[in-house]
Design a protein around this motif. Structure first.
Motif, PDB file in Angstrom:
ATOM      1  N   LEU A 152       7.499  14.657  10.198  1.00 47.66           N
ATOM      2  CA  LEU A 152       7.399  13.459  10.929  1.00 47.66           C
ATOM      3  C   LEU A 152       6.501  12.388  10.113  1.00 47.66           C
ATOM      4  CD1 LEU A 152       7.474  11.839  13.470  1.00 47.66           C
ATOM      5  CD2 LEU A 152       5.652  12.823  14.359  1.00 47.66           C
ATOM      6  N   GLY A 153       5.647  13.031   9.375  1.00 49.10           N
ATOM      7  CA  GLY A 153       4.762  11.900   8.659  1.00 49.10           C
ATOM      8  C   GLY A 153       5.714  11.617   7.369  1.00 49.10           C
ATOM      9  N   ALA A 154       6.361  12.153   6.751  1.00 51.52           N
ATOM     10  CA  ALA A 154       7.249  12.054   5.758  1.00 51.52           C
ATOM     11  C   ALA A 154       8.316  10.714   6.138  1.00 51.52           C
ATOM     12  CB  ALA A 154       7.988  13.140   5.091  1.00 51.52           C
ATOM     13  N   GLN A 155       8.801  11.116   7.529  1.00 51.02           N
ATOM     14  CA  GLN A 155       9.858  10.274   8.058  1.00 51.02           C
ATOM     15  C   GLN A 155       8.986   8.655   8.374  1.00 51.02           C
ATOM     16  OE1 GLN A 155      11.568  11.461  11.437  1.00 51.02           O
ATOM     17  NE2 GLN A 155      12.921  10.125  11.779  1.00 51.02           N
ATOM     18  N   CYS A 156       7.862   8.892   8.871  1.00 45.20           N
ATOM     19  CA  CYS A 156       7.403   7.543   8.899  1.00 45.20           C
ATOM     20  C   CYS A 156       7.199   6.934   7.700  1.00 45.20           C
ATOM     21  CB  CYS A 156       5.970   7.684  10.013  1.00 45.20           C
ATOM     22  SG  CYS A 156       6.214   8.303  11.515  1.00 45.20           S
ATOM     23  N   LEU A 157       6.623   7.415   6.770  1.00 47.07           N
ATOM     24  CA  LEU A 157       6.600   7.002   5.444  1.00 47.07           C
ATOM     25  C   LEU A 157       7.805   6.253   4.757  1.00 47.07           C
ATOM     26  CD1 LEU A 157       4.403   6.677   3.422  1.00 47.07           C
ATOM     27  CD2 LEU A 157       4.940   8.609   2.364  1.00 47.07           C
ATOM     28  N   ALA A 158       8.985   6.873   5.259  1.00 45.57           N
ATOM     29  CA  ALA A 158      10.270   6.444   4.661  1.00 45.57           C
ATOM     30  C   ALA A 158      10.838   5.364   5.361  1.00 45.57           C
ATOM     31  CB  ALA A 158      11.193   7.454   4.372  1.00 45.57           C
ATOM     32  N   VAL A 159      10.543   5.180   6.862  1.00 47.65           N
ATOM     33  CA  VAL A 159      11.438   3.995   7.266  1.00 47.65           C
ATOM     34  C   VAL A 159      10.275   2.992   7.712  1.00 47.65           C
ATOM     35  CG1 VAL A 159      13.005   5.942   8.275  1.00 47.65           C
ATOM     36  CG2 VAL A 159      10.934   5.103   9.665  1.00 47.65           C
ATOM     37  N   ASP A 160      10.974   1.837   8.089  1.00 45.76           N
ATOM     38  CA  ASP A 160       9.910   0.601   8.599  1.00 45.76           C
ATOM     39  C   ASP A 160      10.055   0.571   9.970  1.00 45.76           C
ATOM     40  OD1 ASP A 160       9.554  -0.281   5.880  1.00 45.76           O
ATOM     41  OD2 ASP A 160      11.345  -1.366   5.695  1.00 45.76           O
ATOM     42  N   SER A 161      11.000   0.994  10.807  1.00 46.30           N
ATOM     43  CA  SER A 161      10.982   0.777  12.196  1.00 46.30           C
ATOM     44  C   SER A 161      11.786   1.797  12.721  1.00 46.30           C
ATOM     45  CB  SER A 161      11.073  -0.619  12.610  1.00 46.30           C
ATOM     46  OG  SER A 161      12.687  -1.103  12.172  1.00 46.30           O
ATOM     47  N   PHE A 162      11.792   2.150  14.056  1.00 47.64           N
ATOM     48  CA  PHE A 162      12.706   3.133  14.630  1.00 47.64           C
ATOM     49  C   PHE A 162      13.408   2.165  15.869  1.00 47.64           C
ATOM     50  CE2 PHE A 162       9.443   6.004  12.987  1.00 47.64           C
ATOM     51  CZ  PHE A 162      10.211   6.908  12.517  1.00 47.64           C
TER      52      PHE A 162
END
Length: 84
Positions: free
Chosen positions: A16-26
């Motif tokens: 989840l942390g890596a995903q939040c680091l890779a994307v700007d918004s959900f």
């Protein structure tokens, strides 16, 4: 069993942390407004309208999830193995 549980929680937190680091918004998409000729449901009511939701992760979220996940993974690896 606890070891596997904590290991899974730590890995999930790191992902989840890596995903939040890779994307700007959900963007969590919902149902679109029904058309005028929308099909009736079982009880004859028109389906509910759900609005699209836009979420941006906080600046601290990716690093917090990554570090927490790493600590939990290290904790799970230090737990004693119980077996026969």
């Amino acid at each position: 069993m606890w070891r596997a549980f904590f290991l899974a929680c730590g890995i999930s937190s790191c992902i989840l942390g890596a995903q939040c680091l890779a994307v700007d918004s959900f963007v969590m998409a919902g149902e679109h407004p029904p058309a005028e000729n929308a099909p009736a449901t079982l009880f004859g009511a028109v389906p509910a309208v759900v609005v699209d939701r836009h979420t941006e992760p906080a600046e601290w979220a990716p690093w917090t999830f990554l570090s927490t996940g790493a600590v939990v993974i290290l904790y799970s690896l230090t737990l004693n193995r119980q077996g026969p």
